[in-house]
Design a protein around this motif. Structure first.
Motif, short mmCIF file in Angstrom:
data_model
loop_
_atom_site.label_atom_id
_atom_site.label_comp_id
_atom_site.label_asym_id
_atom_site.label_seq_id
_atom_site.Cartn_x
_atom_site.Cartn_y
_atom_site.Cartn_z
N THR A 210 -7.37 7.79 -3.33
CA THR A 210 -6.58 6.49 -2.85
C THR A 210 -7.52 5.76 -2.24
N ARG A 211 -7.26 4.44 -2.34
CA ARG A 211 -8.07 3.19 -1.87
C ARG A 211 -6.98 2.12 -0.91
N LEU A 212 -7.60 1.53 0.08
CA LEU A 212 -6.83 0.62 0.63
C LEU A 212 -6.70 -0.55 -0.21
N ASP A 213 -5.30 -1.18 -0.28
CA ASP A 213 -4.75 -2.23 -0.87
C ASP A 213 -5.16 -3.51 -0.28
N VAL A 214 -6.47 -4.05 -0.23
CA VAL A 214 -6.78 -5.15 0.65
C VAL A 214 -6.14 -6.35 0.51
N PRO A 215 -5.95 -7.14 -0.75
CA PRO A 215 -5.00 -8.15 -0.80
C PRO A 215 -3.64 -7.89 -0.25
N GLY A 216 -3.04 -6.73 -0.61
CA GLY A 216 -1.72 -6.56 0.22
C GLY A 216 -1.61 -6.40 1.55
N ALA A 217 -2.87 -5.80 2.19
CA ALA A 217 -2.85 -5.55 3.54
C ALA A 217 -3.18 -7.13 4.07
N ILE A 218 -3.86 -8.17 3.49
CA ILE A 218 -4.15 -9.29 4.14
C ILE A 218 -2.94 -9.96 4.10
N THR A 219 -1.88 -10.08 2.95
CA THR A 219 -0.77 -10.88 2.99
C THR A 219 0.28 -10.35 3.81
N VAL A 220 0.49 -9.10 3.75
CA VAL A 220 1.71 -8.47 4.68
C VAL A 220 1.37 -8.78 6.20
N THR A 221 0.09 -8.61 6.49
CA THR A 221 -0.19 -8.75 8.07
C THR A 221 -0.26 -10.36 8.38
N LEU A 222 -0.57 -11.16 7.54
CA LEU A 222 -0.35 -12.74 7.74
C LEU A 222 0.99 -13.00 7.61
N GLY A 223 1.80 -12.47 6.86
CA GLY A 223 3.34 -12.75 6.69
C GLY A 223 3.89 -12.28 8.19
N LEU A 224 3.94 -10.87 8.49
CA LEU A 224 4.37 -10.64 9.70
C LEU A 224 3.87 -11.32 10.92
N LEU A 225 2.60 -11.69 11.07
CA LEU A 225 2.23 -12.59 12.05
C LEU A 225 2.82 -13.98 12.00
N ALA A 226 3.03 -14.77 10.74
CA ALA A 226 3.74 -15.67 11.03
C ALA A 226 5.36 -15.76 11.12
N LEU A 227 5.83 -14.71 10.74
CA LEU A 227 6.99 -14.28 10.96
C LEU A 227 7.47 -14.23 12.67
N ILE A 228 6.55 -13.42 13.34
CA ILE A 228 6.62 -13.18 14.64
C ILE A 228 6.55 -14.46 15.49
N TYR A 229 5.46 -15.16 15.08
CA TYR A 229 5.17 -16.35 15.75
C TYR A 229 6.35 -17.40 15.44
N GLU A 262 2.25 -5.88 -4.73
CA GLU A 262 2.43 -4.52 -4.59
C GLU A 262 2.96 -4.03 -5.97
N HIS A 263 3.45 -4.94 -6.81
CA HIS A 263 4.04 -4.56 -8.21
C HIS A 263 2.84 -4.08 -9.10
N ARG A 264 1.91 -4.59 -8.73
CA ARG A 264 0.77 -4.83 -9.89
C ARG A 264 -0.54 -3.82 -9.15
N ALA A 265 -0.60 -3.64 -8.14
CA ALA A 265 -1.73 -2.96 -7.32
C ALA A 265 -1.79 -1.33 -7.81
N GLN A 266 -2.95 -0.83 -7.90
CA GLN A 266 -3.12 0.43 -8.61
C GLN A 266 -3.01 1.64 -7.37
N PHE A 267 -3.27 1.08 -6.05
CA PHE A 267 -2.91 2.01 -5.05
C PHE A 267 -2.40 1.16 -4.12
N PRO A 268 -0.99 0.78 -4.14
CA PRO A 268 -0.19 -0.30 -3.33
C PRO A 268 -0.34 0.27 -1.86
N LEU A 269 -0.32 -0.71 -0.95
CA LEU A 269 -0.12 -0.43 0.56
C LEU A 269 1.27 -0.08 0.91
#
Length: 479
Positions: A210-229, A262-269
């Motif tokens: 398995t590998r880390l889904d870097v684009p997914g990690a960046i977008t979900v983290t920024l999305g959650l940060l923006a939501l909480i802010y 996440e729909h397209r990632a080989q190893f989705p977060l």
């Protein structure tokens, strides 16, 4: 030890229905860490004015002491839960505890706002690192069944009680010693855990490539940060403020992009198929609402005790000791309730009782005798809330292959963190809107704002009970 041998050993231990000495030590280490991090959510709240004057925060910027922690704790928990799957859960647990100790030491010695905020960011990242890893390690130490349910019950009880304990402990430390001890108290705890954990805890990570889904990690983290802010800013200003709307819009964009990735990632977060499982989707909804409603109720009742009844911060904190006792009792009886009536009924009935107990608080008045109603209702509501939380943890983390265990626990932990973080901004915004409508801040107006928000809180509990009764499916083993 080979994984099959470990699994077989755990199966025998579960069949014996009693914890081994190693399991008890494992539970003690993991629960100590989780409880300490839960305390950190609220331990500084009553000390904020004192911290501001000592360190040099302006009144307008005081909220960032709490917000910096909450943003990181909620925003990064899914990411670090997945990283723990890749590099090892015990390893990430140890890294997080080391960061907690270092951040807490830095905060206890802070002499200016930048250093203090850096310390709070470190504590928040430590929370996002430790909590999902600790939960995965706990689940890996107990096979599904009564022993795991008992362990989850204790974990849920201490996590919920930690929020209340933080308010009490923060007042005691600030009044008797110094607010700096609210940071420094974590240092010896972190040292003890770091000494014991390598000996007691088994390393745990799924097999397979398995590998880390870097684009997914960046977008979900920024999305959650923006939501909480955005939610935090809504409480400070209004729901229609341009910054609030902008932050929530940005959050929506990032989360939509994350879904597409996440729909397209080989190893989705987040393999989106896991959210099609009713137990995962509806179980996590229950978790978010359970933590959102109870932690925000503590905030509302703190306003009531201090601004209507005139309690000191310390006295207000001590008033929640009864609620803390209720959460501990709920965590203890939660597994028994689940064993008797099943997880779905436990969650639905728990939310129903919590809704009734919360609704009773709208009868609070300006007289001192109202505290009797407050103590009774919060005790009952605390018991019910923890039954829900235990049910949520069992529902959202059971019946999964090991490769998805870290993901499931990361989602469950994120639900917990987001619920805690969202609750106060949402209820604070309801409270502030009522005060704005009354155009005054008298004790009577404060009481009106509190009771309005309590009605909303109780309504959320009742609505969640109805939704889960309709859509949550009991685990196959319970049908």
């Amino acid at each position: 030890m080979p994984s099959q041998q470990v699994t077989g050993q755990l199966a025998v231990e579960s069949a014996n229905q009693s914890m081994t000495g190693r399991q008890r030590l494992t539970l003690a280490v993991l629960l100590t860490a989780s409880f300490t991090l839960a305390v950190d959510f609220s331990i500084l709240n009553v000390a904020l004015p004192t911290i501001g004057s000592d360190v040099g925060f302006s009144l307008a910027n005081l909220q960032w002491i709490a917000t910096a922690f909450a943003l990181c704790a909620a925003g990064f928990t899914l990411l670090f839960g997945r990283i723990a799957d890749l590099v090892g859960r015990r390893r990430m647990f140890l890294i997080g505890m080391a960061l907690l100790g270092a951040g807490s030491l830095l905060g206890g010695l802070a002499a200016d706002p930048a250093i203090l905020l850096t310390a709070r960011v470190a504590q928040g990242i430590a929370t996002a690192t430790v909590v999902p890893a600790a939960l995965s390690l706990l689940l890996g130490s107990f096979m599904e069944g009564p022993l795991r349910d008992k362990a989850l019950g204790l974990n849920g009880a201490l996590m919920a009680a930690g929020f209340t304990t933080g308010a009490i402990l923060g007042g005691l430390l600030t009044d008797l010693l110094s607010w700096r001890w609210a940071f420094l108290i974590n240092v010896p705890v972190a040292v003890v855990v770091l000494v014991l954990a390598p000996v007691v805890l088994r390393e745990s990570k799924p097999s397979g490539k398995t590998r880390l889904d870097v684009p997914g990690a960046i977008t979900v983290t920024l999305g959650l940060l923006a939501l909480i802010y955005g939610l935090t800013h809504a409480a400070e200003t209004s729901w229609t403020h341009p910054v609030t709307l902008g932050a929530l819009a940005v959050a929506g964009i990032f989360l939509v992009v994350f879904t597409a990735i996440e729909h397209r990632a080989q190893f989705p977060l987040v393999p989106l198929g896991i959210l099609k499982r009713p137990a995962i989707a509806w179980g996590n909804l229950a978790g978010i609402l359970a933590f959102l409603t109870e932690t925000s109720l503590v905030f509302l009742l703190t306003l009531y005790l201090q601004q209507v009844l005139g309690y000191t911060p310390l006295a207000a904190g001590l008033s929640f000791a009864v609620l803390g006792a209720g959460t501990v009792l709920g965590g203890m009886i939660g597994p028994k309730v689940i064993g008797r009536i099943g997880t779905k009924r436990a969650i639905v009935y728990g939310f129903t009782v919590q809704a009734l107990a919360t609704a009773a608080l709208v009868m609070l008045g300006t007289g001192g005798t109202s505290v009797i109603l407050l103590l009774g209702a919060t005790f009952v509501g605390g018991v019910a809330n923890l039954v829900v939380i235990v049910g949520f943890m069992v529902t959202a983390t059971s019946g999964l292959p090991d490769g998805e265990q870290g993901l499931a626990t990361g989602l469950a932990t994120m639900s917990q963190q987001v619920g805690i973080t969202m609750g106060i901004p949402v209820m604070s915004a309801v409270f502030a809107a009522q005060l704005h409508a009354l155009e005054t801040t008298t004790p009577a107006a404060v009481l009106s704002g509190v009771t309005t928000a309590i009605w909303v809180n109780a309504g959320l509990c009742a609505a969640t009970a109805v939704v889960l009764a309709l859509f949550l499916k009991a685990p196959r083993a319970e049908r």
